[in-house]
Motif scaffolding. Structure first.
Motif, PDB file in Angstrom:
ATOM      1  N   HIS A 165       0.876  -1.191  -0.053  1.00 41.83           N
ATOM      2  CA  HIS A 165      -0.071  -0.362  -0.046  1.00 41.83           C
ATOM      3  C   HIS A 165       0.888   1.101   0.040  1.00 41.83           C
ATOM      4  N   ALA A 166       0.736   2.040  -1.093  1.00 39.05           N
ATOM      5  CA  ALA A 166       1.444   3.164  -1.076  1.00 39.05           C
ATOM      6  C   ALA A 166       0.594   4.549  -0.801  1.00 39.05           C
ATOM      7  N   ILE A 167      -0.471   4.531  -1.006  1.00 37.57           N
ATOM      8  CA  ILE A 167      -1.316   5.825  -0.616  1.00 37.57           C
ATOM      9  C   ILE A 167      -2.103   5.897   0.455  1.00 37.57           C
ATOM     10  N   GLY A 168      -1.728   6.868   1.107  1.00 37.27           N
ATOM     11  CA  GLY A 168      -2.365   6.943   2.646  1.00 37.27           C
ATOM     12  C   GLY A 168      -2.625   8.474   2.692  1.00 37.27           C
ATOM     13  N   THR A 169      -3.155   8.454   3.922  1.00 36.30           N
ATOM     14  CA  THR A 169      -3.219  10.051   4.515  1.00 36.30           C
ATOM     15  C   THR A 169      -2.191  10.612   5.652  1.00 36.30           C
ATOM     16  N   LEU A 170      -1.921  11.846   5.457  1.00 38.94           N
ATOM     17  CA  LEU A 170      -0.945  12.505   6.488  1.00 38.94           C
ATOM     18  C   LEU A 170      -1.693  13.474   7.092  1.00 38.94           C
ATOM     19  N   ALA A 171      -1.717  13.399   8.301  1.00 39.61           N
ATOM     20  CA  ALA A 171      -2.564  14.344   9.102  1.00 39.61           C
ATOM     21  C   ALA A 171      -1.347  15.376   9.860  1.00 39.61           C
ATOM     22  N   THR A 172      -1.372  16.616   9.879  1.00 44.38           N
ATOM     23  CA  THR A 172      -0.563  17.441  10.506  1.00 44.38           C
ATOM     24  C   THR A 172      -1.540  18.473  11.498  1.00 44.38           C
ATOM     25  N   GLN A 188      -2.619  22.187  11.649  1.00 39.51           N
ATOM     26  CA  GLN A 188      -2.509  23.538  10.872  1.00 39.51           C
ATOM     27  C   GLN A 188      -3.602  24.693  12.069  1.00 39.51           C
ATOM     28  N   ASP A 189      -3.010  25.648  12.310  1.00 43.44           N
ATOM     29  CA  ASP A 189      -3.536  26.679  13.003  1.00 43.44           C
ATOM     30  C   ASP A 189      -4.398  25.942  14.245  1.00 43.44           C
ATOM     31  N   GLY A 190      -3.814  24.949  14.887  1.00 49.07           N
ATOM     32  CA  GLY A 190      -4.215  24.274  16.288  1.00 49.07           C
ATOM     33  C   GLY A 190      -5.362  23.326  15.732  1.00 49.07           C
ATOM     34  N   LYS A 191      -5.457  22.818  14.423  1.00 53.65           N
ATOM     35  CA  LYS A 191      -6.609  21.920  14.080  1.00 53.65           C
ATOM     36  C   LYS A 191      -5.992  20.950  13.073  1.00 53.65           C
ATOM     37  N   PRO A 192      -6.474  19.644  13.324  1.00 52.90           N
ATOM     38  CA  PRO A 192      -6.031  18.688  12.418  1.00 52.90           C
ATOM     39  C   PRO A 192      -6.213  18.807  10.665  1.00 52.90           C
ATOM     40  N   PHE A 193      -5.236  18.680  10.261  1.00 52.97           N
ATOM     41  CA  PHE A 193      -5.370  18.753   8.551  1.00 52.97           C
ATOM     42  C   PHE A 193      -4.795  17.668   7.867  1.00 52.97           C
ATOM     43  N   SER A 194      -5.710  16.751   7.186  1.00 51.20           N
ATOM     44  CA  SER A 194      -5.108  15.604   6.309  1.00 51.20           C
ATOM     45  C   SER A 194      -5.239  15.861   4.984  1.00 51.20           C
ATOM     46  N   ARG A 195      -4.133  15.103   4.387  1.00 47.00           N
ATOM     47  CA  ARG A 195      -4.104  14.968   2.989  1.00 47.00           C
ATOM     48  C   ARG A 195      -3.822  13.565   2.584  1.00 47.00           C
ATOM     49  N   PHE A 196      -4.127  13.288   1.249  1.00 44.80           N
ATOM     50  CA  PHE A 196      -3.398  12.182   0.582  1.00 44.80           C
ATOM     51  C   PHE A 196      -1.953  12.212   0.016  1.00 44.80           C
ATOM     52  N   ASN A 228       4.935  21.794  14.393  1.00 43.94           N
ATOM     53  CA  ASN A 228       4.837  20.651  15.354  1.00 43.94           C
ATOM     54  C   ASN A 228       4.948  19.456  14.399  1.00 43.94           C
ATOM     55  N   PRO A 229       6.226  18.457  14.790  1.00 39.43           N
ATOM     56  CA  PRO A 229       6.693  17.629  14.048  1.00 39.43           C
ATOM     57  C   PRO A 229       5.900  16.318  14.082  1.00 39.43           C
ATOM     58  N   ASN A 230       4.941  16.222  15.200  1.00 40.39           N
ATOM     59  CA  ASN A 230       4.357  14.921  15.339  1.00 40.39           C
ATOM     60  C   ASN A 230       2.947  15.000  14.197  1.00 40.39           C
ATOM     61  N   VAL A 231       2.901  13.775  13.687  1.00 39.84           N
ATOM     62  CA  VAL A 231       2.077  13.574  12.604  1.00 39.84           C
ATOM     63  C   VAL A 231       1.122  12.136  12.777  1.00 39.84           C
ATOM     64  N   HIS A 232       0.146  11.987  12.061  1.00 40.09           N
ATOM     65  CA  HIS A 232      -0.515  10.786  12.112  1.00 40.09           C
ATOM     66  C   HIS A 232      -0.696  10.333  10.597  1.00 40.09           C
ATOM     67  N   ILE A 233      -0.595   9.150  10.395  1.00 43.25           N
ATOM     68  CA  ILE A 233      -0.460   8.462   9.103  1.00 43.25           C
ATOM     69  C   ILE A 233      -1.614   7.380   8.962  1.00 43.25           C
ATOM     70  N   LEU A 234      -2.348   7.261   8.116  1.00 46.12           N
ATOM     71  CA  LEU A 234      -3.310   6.159   7.778  1.00 46.12           C
ATOM     72  C   LEU A 234      -2.929   5.522   6.349  1.00 46.12           C
ATOM     73  N   LEU A 235      -2.527   4.316   6.664  1.00 46.70           N
ATOM     74  CA  LEU A 235      -2.194   3.425   5.193  1.00 46.70           C
ATOM     75  C   LEU A 235      -2.673   2.077   5.374  1.00 46.70           C
ATOM     76  N   GLY A 236      -3.221   1.556   4.339  1.00 50.55           N
ATOM     77  CA  GLY A 236      -3.754   0.404   4.099  1.00 50.55           C
ATOM     78  C   GLY A 236      -5.298   0.407   3.470  1.00 50.55           C
ATOM     79  N   LEU A 237      -5.928  -0.476   3.848  1.00 47.37           N
ATOM     80  CA  LEU A 237      -7.484  -0.778   3.343  1.00 47.37           C
ATOM     81  C   LEU A 237      -7.443  -0.716   1.348  1.00 47.37           C
ATOM     82  N   GLU A 238      -7.861  -1.464   0.877  1.00 47.68           N
ATOM     83  CA  GLU A 238      -7.992  -1.683  -0.364  1.00 47.68           C
ATOM     84  C   GLU A 238      -9.421  -0.828  -0.854  1.00 47.68           C
ATOM     85  N   ALA A 239      -9.413  -0.217  -1.792  1.00 47.68           N
ATOM     86  CA  ALA A 239     -10.570   0.544  -2.350  1.00 47.68           C
ATOM     87  C   ALA A 239     -11.854  -0.466  -2.424  1.00 47.68           C
TER      88      ALA A 239
END
Length: 137
Positions: A14-21, A23-31, A58-69
């Motif tokens: 699995h190569a595509i996932g979400t990265l959450a940082t 941003q302005d005190g709130k979570p922001f996710s992108r693929f 803030n260098p702490n991030v959250h990543i979701l990776l996996g699940l097939e379409a």
């Protein structure tokens, strides 16, 4: 198979996932498109992006990776990691993917940087709704 092997196998598939940082005190996710070397994940980006500003704050991030379409029965990981910028020419060349050409001209483009993600905790789920197996670093 132990949990580390399961995670590495999943990273290979699995190569595509979400990265959450944050941003302005709130979570922001992108693929993102992820690559890996062992348990360290990498993602390519342009050096002038909001996600770099977020990670500098803030260098702490959250990543979701996996699940097939279209499936809730495949494996996935929730990854808590610390981010940094990697500008090694060798790694930039190694992880260059032609699909990135829409944003950067090649592995030697001065605007191309890699984001490195060192996991602190990985929760591996065999399928949605299952109890996670935890891998801590």
């Amino acid at each position: 198979m132990n949990v580390k092997d399961k995670v590495l196998h999943m990273f290979d598939k699995h190569a595509i996932g979400t990265l959450a940082t944050i941003q302005d005190g709130k979570p922001f996710s992108r693929f993102m498109l992820f690559f890996h070397d062992g348990l360290t994940l990498y993602a390519a980006t342009h050096k002038d992006t909001h996600k770099l500003d977020d990670m500098n704050t803030n260098p702490n991030v959250h990543i979701l990776l996996g699940l097939e379409a279209g499936s809730f029965t495949s494996h996935y990981c929730e990854i808590e990691a610390t981010s940094s910028v990697e500008e090694s020419p060798d790694l930039r060349k190694r992880f260059w993917d032609d699909s990135l050409a829409e944003w950067m001209s090649g592995s030697d483009d001065p605007n191309y940087v890699l984001l490195a993600f060192k996991p602190e905790r990985i929760l591996y789920f065999e399928k949605a709704g299952s109890e996670p197996e935890e891998l801590t670093m």
